[in-house]
Design a protein around this motif. Sequence first.
Motif, PDB file in Angstrom:
ATOM      1  N   ARG A  26       0.837  -1.207   0.000  1.00  0.00           N
ATOM      2  CA  ARG A  26       0.000   0.000   0.000  1.00  0.00           C
ATOM      3  C   ARG A  26       0.869   1.253   0.000  1.00  0.00           C
ATOM      4  O   ARG A  26       0.596   2.221  -0.719  1.00  0.00           O
ATOM      5  N   ASP A 107      -6.955   0.712  -2.559  1.00  0.00           N
ATOM      6  CA  ASP A 107      -8.355   0.485  -2.186  1.00  0.00           C
ATOM      7  C   ASP A 107      -8.645  -0.989  -1.937  1.00  0.00           C
ATOM      8  O   ASP A 107      -9.323  -1.341  -0.969  1.00  0.00           O
ATOM      9  N   ALA A 108      -8.135  -1.865  -2.799  1.00  0.00           N
ATOM     10  CA  ALA A 108      -8.383  -3.302  -2.632  1.00  0.00           C
ATOM     11  C   ALA A 108      -7.762  -3.826  -1.341  1.00  0.00           C
ATOM     12  O   ALA A 108      -8.370  -4.650  -0.643  1.00  0.00           O
ATOM     13  N   GLU A 110      -7.220  -2.082   1.390  1.00  0.00           N
ATOM     14  CA  GLU A 110      -8.012  -1.562   2.506  1.00  0.00           C
ATOM     15  C   GLU A 110      -9.363  -2.264   2.595  1.00  0.00           C
ATOM     16  O   GLU A 110      -9.827  -2.583   3.689  1.00  0.00           O
ATOM     17  N   GLU A 111      -9.984  -2.561   1.464  1.00  0.00           N
ATOM     18  CA  GLU A 111     -11.255  -3.291   1.473  1.00  0.00           C
ATOM     19  C   GLU A 111     -11.077  -4.715   1.979  1.00  0.00           C
ATOM     20  O   GLU A 111     -11.994  -5.293   2.554  1.00  0.00           O
ATOM     21  N   ALA A 112      -9.895  -5.288   1.781  1.00  0.00           N
ATOM     22  CA  ALA A 112      -9.620  -6.650   2.234  1.00  0.00           C
ATOM     23  C   ALA A 112      -9.352  -6.722   3.727  1.00  0.00           C
ATOM     24  O   ALA A 112      -9.191  -7.807   4.268  1.00  0.00           O
ATOM     25  N   GLY A 113      -9.282  -5.574   4.369  1.00  0.00           N
ATOM     26  CA  GLY A 113      -9.122  -5.586   5.815  1.00  0.00           C
ATOM     27  C   GLY A 113      -7.920  -4.860   6.343  1.00  0.00           C
ATOM     28  O   GLY A 113      -7.686  -4.837   7.547  1.00  0.00           O
ATOM     29  N   VAL A 127      -6.634 -11.068  -0.415  1.00  0.00           N
ATOM     30  CA  VAL A 127      -7.106 -10.221  -1.499  1.00  0.00           C
ATOM     31  C   VAL A 127      -7.630 -11.136  -2.605  1.00  0.00           C
ATOM     32  O   VAL A 127      -6.933 -12.059  -3.024  1.00  0.00           O
ATOM     33  N   ASP A 133      -9.470  -6.632 -12.564  1.00  0.00           N
ATOM     34  CA  ASP A 133      -8.779  -5.977 -11.454  1.00  0.00           C
ATOM     35  C   ASP A 133      -7.358  -6.513 -11.307  1.00  0.00           C
ATOM     36  O   ASP A 133      -6.428  -5.760 -11.006  1.00  0.00           O
TER      37      ASP A 133
END
Length: 193
Positions: A26, A107-108, A110-113, A127, A133
């Motif tokens: 990230r 974003d992916a 962060e969305e994954a936790g 992920v 994607d």
Amino acid sequence: MSGFTRHRRSGRVIATFTGFEADLLRSLASQLVELLRNEEAVPRETQDPLEALVRFDGPTSAPDDPVLARLFPTAYPDDEEAAAEFRRYTEGGLRDGKAAGACAVVDALEEAGLPPELTEDGLMIDVELDPPDAETWLRCFTDLRLALATRLEVEEGDEDYWESLPDDDPRAQAHDIYEWVGYLQETLVRALW
């Protein structure tokens, strides 16, 4: 560090990262976004949406930053005028695309936790990406490797130099990150095809 695999039933591409790995990835993607957006002539939020669609106000000379010069090479090295025109019409859109890809990685994760701040050591982040994607991630890995290689001045056939550096040398550690991103890129290519 397992790399990417493809789920047989869903066709989705899957990777599991430690909290440290996810946070490092990230951070790299965020730094790439910052680099891509810092040198823009006109900030995006101040532009008219129609003007942004048909943007012809891009830069006409190569970027000063070596990483940006590598990410946006001169299209016509023997024709300065053609190179300037090509850059003017294309670089803005290319920058936007590369920044959007790096943002998608952030974003992916962060969305994954992955929480926005530093994670715990024992945390594992899964992920799952659909093929489009995953292709975005693949392009981002390419940009990250180009950026790291340029900053480190990696050259073909210089493996002995990197192996000779002591483990505590910051250049060796940065090169290890470069190699790790390459590993992720390779496993993602295999998972996609």
